[in-house]
Design a protein around this motif. Structure first.
Motif, PDB file in Angstrom:
ATOM      1  N   GLN A 160       0.443  -1.811   0.058  1.00  0.00           N
ATOM      2  CA  GLN A 160       0.043  -0.217  -0.019  1.00  0.00           C
ATOM      3  C   GLN A 160       0.632   1.232  -0.065  1.00  0.00           C
ATOM      4  OE1 GLN A 160      -3.642   0.604   2.464  1.00  0.00           O
ATOM      5  NE2 GLN A 160      -2.127   1.325   3.202  1.00  0.00           N
ATOM      6  N   VAL A 164       1.010   3.990  -3.008  1.00  0.00           N
ATOM      7  CA  VAL A 164       0.726   5.442  -2.541  1.00  0.00           C
ATOM      8  C   VAL A 164       1.682   6.826  -3.190  1.00  0.00           C
ATOM      9  CG1 VAL A 164       0.377   7.248  -1.023  1.00  0.00           C
ATOM     10  CG2 VAL A 164      -0.421   5.205  -1.337  1.00  0.00           C
ATOM     11  N   LEU A 301      -5.887  -0.451   1.952  1.00  0.00           N
ATOM     12  CA  LEU A 301      -6.333   0.485   1.441  1.00  0.00           C
ATOM     13  C   LEU A 301      -7.240   2.217   1.046  1.00  0.00           C
ATOM     14  CD1 LEU A 301      -6.178  -0.491  -2.348  1.00  0.00           C
ATOM     15  CD2 LEU A 301      -4.118   1.149  -1.312  1.00  0.00           C
ATOM     16  N   VAL A 306      -3.839   6.533   3.294  1.00  0.00           N
ATOM     17  CA  VAL A 306      -3.479   7.113   2.406  1.00  0.00           C
ATOM     18  C   VAL A 306      -2.915   7.772   2.558  1.00  0.00           C
ATOM     19  CG1 VAL A 306      -4.058   6.494   0.046  1.00  0.00           C
ATOM     20  CG2 VAL A 306      -4.743   4.790   0.562  1.00  0.00           C
TER      21      VAL A 306
END
Length: 371
Positions: A160, A164, A301, A306
């Motif tokens: 993740q 990002v 997510l 995020v």
């Protein structure tokens, strides 16, 4: 979306003859490399092509400066007009140029040639490097059980953060408004970047519905106008289709992006566009899984995580989550409405009395705009 899996239904697959395509690509290749004996060793037409374009996978061989060259390549074709395309304008030149410009910032396949002439294969196309890796599947969605669900919680968290990181790297490219001016589909005329992006989406919605009014889509745009952010973010390069299903990741425990794919929705935008699309596309899969009793990945997510990591990387704190979540869902609703109308055109499904029934994210959008 498919009722069984929650995945977006793919359009009809290619009707090209593999042998004819191989011969045509070989003939074209010999006009691009300094070897009259250049050949296509193999060519494959994937059974599940993309939603808005056609892809050919091939291996080519030729001799250059006395040395043998063998390349594994991907050939991306624009859809033909009779294919009822998903988008009104399929600008391969812009995709090619975007990938060329971002390759020093994020991992993308090397782009080799752009062919604007439709004569060789029936449509313009470009050719890029073919890489190895793994992609979170759409059909069925990765949340139903895949290599993503099999990762450890730590590995998935690192995946993740790395994802990002790709978006942050794109948004840090300096002077985006000038460098990527060719992606601005709306005349500036004093409007903000976000306003031009939404206006372009509204124009796309008018085209995509083919003259069939969609009350829900209209309500969505009205909601955006009524809830417009008081302060908009800076202008950045927006990848557009910023979802994990468009990233090829490395194998093994160290899950990192190996290639950032699909640049057909690239545009000038604000940071929240890519972040909300990333979060919202996962949320749609996740809520679909939960409705069917599948646990999925509820901790993956999430907007708060995020946005926090993006702020750490860039110094910019994303804001207006509700607005951008609605906008992301509205954009996806327009795309899925178009793909369903395409299925109606090909006789794959029947046209319902209520055109909003074609919107596979209908429940999600209705819930968001009604609070």
């Amino acid at each position: 979306m498919s009722e069984q899996s929650g995945a977006i239904a793919r359009p009809r697959t290619s009707t090209r003859d593999t042998g004819e395509a191989r011969a045509a690509v070989g003939a074209w290749l010999r006009t691009r490399v300094p070897d009259p004996d250049a050949e296509v060793l193999d060519l494959d037409i994937p059974s599940a092509n993309g939603m808005s374009s056609e892809t050919l996978l091939l291996t080519a061989r030729w001799t250059e400066q006395g040395a043998p060259v063998e390349r594994r390549l991907v050939l991306r074709l624009a859809p033909r007009g009779d294919a009822v395309p998903v988008f009104p304008r399929y600008d391969l030149a812009a995709q090619f140029e975007s990938m060329r410009l971002v390759r020093d910032h994020v991992p993308v396949p090397d782009v080799h040639w752009y062919e604007p002439d439709p004569a060789p294969l029936g449509s313009p196309f470009f050719v890029m490097e073919r890489l190895d890796g793994r992609v979170p599947p759409d059909i069925p969605p990765y949340v139903y059980g895949s290599w993503v669900t099999e990762l450890s919680a730590q590995a998935r968290s690192e995946m993740q953060d790395a994802t990002v990181g790709v978006i942050a790297a794109l948004h840090r490219i300096p002077d985006a408004a000038s460098t990527f001016a060719f992606l601005d589909r709306e005349a500036p005329d004093g409007r903000s970047t976000l306003r031009r992006h939404v206006d372009a989406t509204r124009a796309y919605a008018d085209w995509a519905t083919g003259g069939r009014p969609s009350p829900l889509i209209d309500r969505g745009f009205a909601w955006l106008d009524a809830n417009w952010p008081g302060e908009e973010g800076p202008t950045v390069l927006s990848w557009g289709d910023s979802r994990v299903g468009n990233i090829m990741y490395t194998e093994g425990r160290d899950v990192r992006p190996a290639a950032v794919l699909d640049w057909e929705m690239a545009a000038l935008g604000v940071p929240e566009l890519d972040l909300a699309w990333l979060v919202d596309l996962h949320r749609m899969f996740q809520t679909g899984a939960e409705r069917r009793g599948v646990p999925g990945l509820p901790d993956f997510l999430r907007w708060a995580d995020v946005a926090a990591h993006y702020a750490e990387l860039t110094g910019y704190q994303p804001r207006d989550e509700d607005f951008h979540q609605v906008y992301a869902t509205l954009r996806m609703s327009v795309v899925t409405l178009r793909t369903q109308l395409r299925a109606v055109r090909f006789g794959e499904i029947e046209m319902p009395e209520d055109p909003d029934d074609l919107i596979r994210a209908r429940c999600d959008l209705e819930e968001l705009i009604t609070g």
